[in-house]
Design a protein around this motif. Sequence first.
Motif, PDB file in Angstrom:
ATOM      1  N   HIS A 286       0.817  -1.218   0.000  1.00  0.00           N
ATOM      2  CA  HIS A 286       0.000   0.000   0.000  1.00  0.00           C
ATOM      3  C   HIS A 286       0.850   1.266   0.000  1.00  0.00           C
ATOM      4  CE1 HIS A 286      -4.110  -1.537   0.575  1.00  0.00           C
ATOM      5  NE2 HIS A 286      -3.477  -2.583   1.047  1.00  0.00           N
TER       6      HIS A 286
ATOM      7  N   ASN B 177     -12.465   4.704  -6.335  1.00  0.00           N
ATOM      8  CA  ASN B 177     -11.321   4.785  -7.242  1.00  0.00           C
ATOM      9  C   ASN B 177     -10.369   5.914  -6.869  1.00  0.00           C
ATOM     10  OD1 ASN B 177     -12.372   2.681  -8.929  1.00  0.00           O
ATOM     11  ND2 ASN B 177     -13.829   4.184  -9.724  1.00  0.00           N
ATOM     12  N   PHE B 178     -10.379   6.287  -5.612  1.00  0.00           N
ATOM     13  CA  PHE B 178      -9.560   7.431  -5.227  1.00  0.00           C
ATOM     14  C   PHE B 178      -8.077   7.093  -5.332  1.00  0.00           C
ATOM     15  CE2 PHE B 178      -7.433  10.312  -2.299  1.00  0.00           C
ATOM     16  CZ  PHE B 178      -7.941  11.508  -2.749  1.00  0.00           C
ATOM     17  N   ASN B 179      -7.322   8.016  -5.932  1.00  0.00           N
ATOM     18  CA  ASN B 179      -5.881   7.822  -6.123  1.00  0.00           C
ATOM     19  C   ASN B 179      -5.123   8.730  -5.146  1.00  0.00           C
ATOM     20  OD1 ASN B 179      -3.259   7.660  -7.018  1.00  0.00           O
ATOM     21  ND2 ASN B 179      -3.777   7.815  -9.203  1.00  0.00           N
ATOM     22  N   ASN B 180      -4.500   8.089  -4.146  1.00  0.00           N
ATOM     23  CA  ASN B 180      -3.785   8.849  -3.115  1.00  0.00           C
ATOM     24  C   ASN B 180      -2.548   9.564  -3.653  1.00  0.00           C
ATOM     25  OD1 ASN B 180      -5.240   8.440  -0.674  1.00  0.00           O
ATOM     26  ND2 ASN B 180      -4.557   6.321  -0.660  1.00  0.00           N
ATOM     27  N   SER B 181      -2.066   9.114  -4.808  1.00  0.00           N
ATOM     28  CA  SER B 181      -0.820   9.675  -5.333  1.00  0.00           C
ATOM     29  C   SER B 181      -1.020  11.003  -6.049  1.00  0.00           C
ATOM     30  CB  SER B 181      -0.173   8.681  -6.296  1.00  0.00           C
ATOM     31  OG  SER B 181       0.092   7.484  -5.597  1.00  0.00           O
ATOM     32  N   VAL B 182      -2.260  11.343  -6.341  1.00  0.00           N
ATOM     33  CA  VAL B 182      -2.506  12.641  -6.974  1.00  0.00           C
ATOM     34  C   VAL B 182      -2.328  13.712  -5.902  1.00  0.00           C
ATOM     35  CG1 VAL B 182      -4.163  14.069  -8.204  1.00  0.00           C
ATOM     36  CG2 VAL B 182      -4.083  11.616  -8.652  1.00  0.00           C
TER      37      VAL B 182
ATOM     38  N   GLU C  76      -6.488  18.059 -10.681  1.00  0.00           N
ATOM     39  CA  GLU C  76      -7.428  16.988 -10.293  1.00  0.00           C
ATOM     40  C   GLU C  76      -7.871  17.095  -8.835  1.00  0.00           C
ATOM     41  OE1 GLU C  76      -4.449  16.534 -12.001  1.00  0.00           O
ATOM     42  OE2 GLU C  76      -4.361  14.425 -12.611  1.00  0.00           O
ATOM     43  N   ARG C  77      -7.167  17.933  -8.058  1.00  0.00           N
ATOM     44  CA  ARG C  77      -7.510  18.092  -6.643  1.00  0.00           C
ATOM     45  C   ARG C  77      -7.806  19.553  -6.311  1.00  0.00           C
ATOM     46  NH1 ARG C  77      -8.376  13.725  -7.067  1.00  0.00           N
ATOM     47  NH2 ARG C  77      -7.365  11.853  -6.279  1.00  0.00           N
TER      48      ARG C  77
ATOM     49  N   GLU D 220       4.928  11.897  -1.009  1.00  0.00           N
ATOM     50  CA  GLU D 220       4.661  10.487  -0.732  1.00  0.00           C
ATOM     51  C   GLU D 220       3.570  10.328   0.324  1.00  0.00           C
ATOM     52  OE1 GLU D 220       5.188   6.740  -1.833  1.00  0.00           O
ATOM     53  OE2 GLU D 220       6.480   8.353  -2.602  1.00  0.00           O
TER      54      GLU D 220
ATOM     55  N   GLU E  88      -3.093   7.364   6.190  1.00  0.00           N
ATOM     56  CA  GLU E  88      -4.429   7.883   5.898  1.00  0.00           C
ATOM     57  C   GLU E  88      -5.409   7.337   6.919  1.00  0.00           C
ATOM     58  OE1 GLU E  88      -6.304   6.454   2.363  1.00  0.00           O
ATOM     59  OE2 GLU E  88      -5.642   4.395   2.671  1.00  0.00           O
TER      60      GLU E  88
END
Length: 257
Positions: free
Chosen positions: A26, A80-85, A91-92, A164, A168
């Motif tokens: 993860h 589908n949330f992308n933590n890396s964005v 996009e945020r 990084e 969460e």
Amino acid sequence: HPHSHPRHPRARTMLPLLLLLLATAHGLEKLDYKPQLASPDLGGLKTISTFVLEQPRCHFKSYPNADIWLVVATSKAVPNFNNSVGPGTPERAFQRFPTNASAYMTLNTTFLNYPCTKPSGEITVLRVGSETSCAKDMARPTCNGPLPGPGPYRVKFLALEGSEPVAETYWSDAITLKTAQQPSSIPTTGSRHGPGMIALTTILSILFAILLAGLVAMLVFWGSDACGGSSTFTKPEAVSVRRYNTHHVYDQPAARL
Ligand SMILES: *[C@@H]1O[C@H](CO)[C@@H](O)[C@H](O)[C@H]1NC(C)=O
Ligand SMILES: *[C@@H]1O[C@H](CO)[C@@H](O)[C@H](O)[C@H]1NC(C)=O
Ligand SMILES: *[C@@H]1O[C@H](CO)[C@@H](O)[C@H](O)[C@H]1NC(C)=O
């Protein structure tokens, strides 16, 4: 006893291995905390564009150097949330939410502001949606601006070290705000009954005005007949006395017509 002995050492080696696997898979730790709305005894907990959250106190104690962000997402965006964005990206960006950005990140802070000890008397909540000045400012994508609709929204806290993601929380339950559309459902039904209601009200008020005028006229005639003065309006006894003359009063307007 003969069974439990060989199990212990194995469990001891397996558990950290499993945790290590999970952690590398993860890349971030899932904290056992679900963001909560603040206790309802704080007035105005939810409005049409804001809500109040408990601060995630103490939960990020292992990450003193991380930036802790609040993520606000539409319920649909959560699976589908992308933590890396990263925060501040288009996009945020708050200004593009929810149409062109399915989530935004705001209220950037560190563990220093979410300490374990709760200072007595201090209000330890977060009002989401409280910043109106930057709501339309594309240069401030991490604006804590007023929420654009009733939702439902879900929020979580995400800690980043550099870019990084390191930790969460869980996603909150769906948060639905008060809606300004609810009162507008009255006008839609009202517009259907509107013209009829207006006509009825008009007719009634005209009838009432005619009735009132007639009454006043009657009282004036009555008064001039019985006592010959305007003093009739001030004496209640005079009214009861005049009741005996009703036949006379009916004659009067008829005679005039
Ligand atoms: C998540 O976002 C990062 C950065 O934009 C991107 O490199 C990555 O491919 C995305 N992952 C998924 C699963 O979309
Ligand atoms: C989303 O993008 C479209 C096309 O780029 C634009 O017309 C629209 O205004 C954007 N909406 C928001 C909320 O930013
Ligand atoms: C987040 O906040 C920290 C400290 O408050 C600051 O150093 C950092 O630049 C902020 N990051 C962004 C992307 O605003």
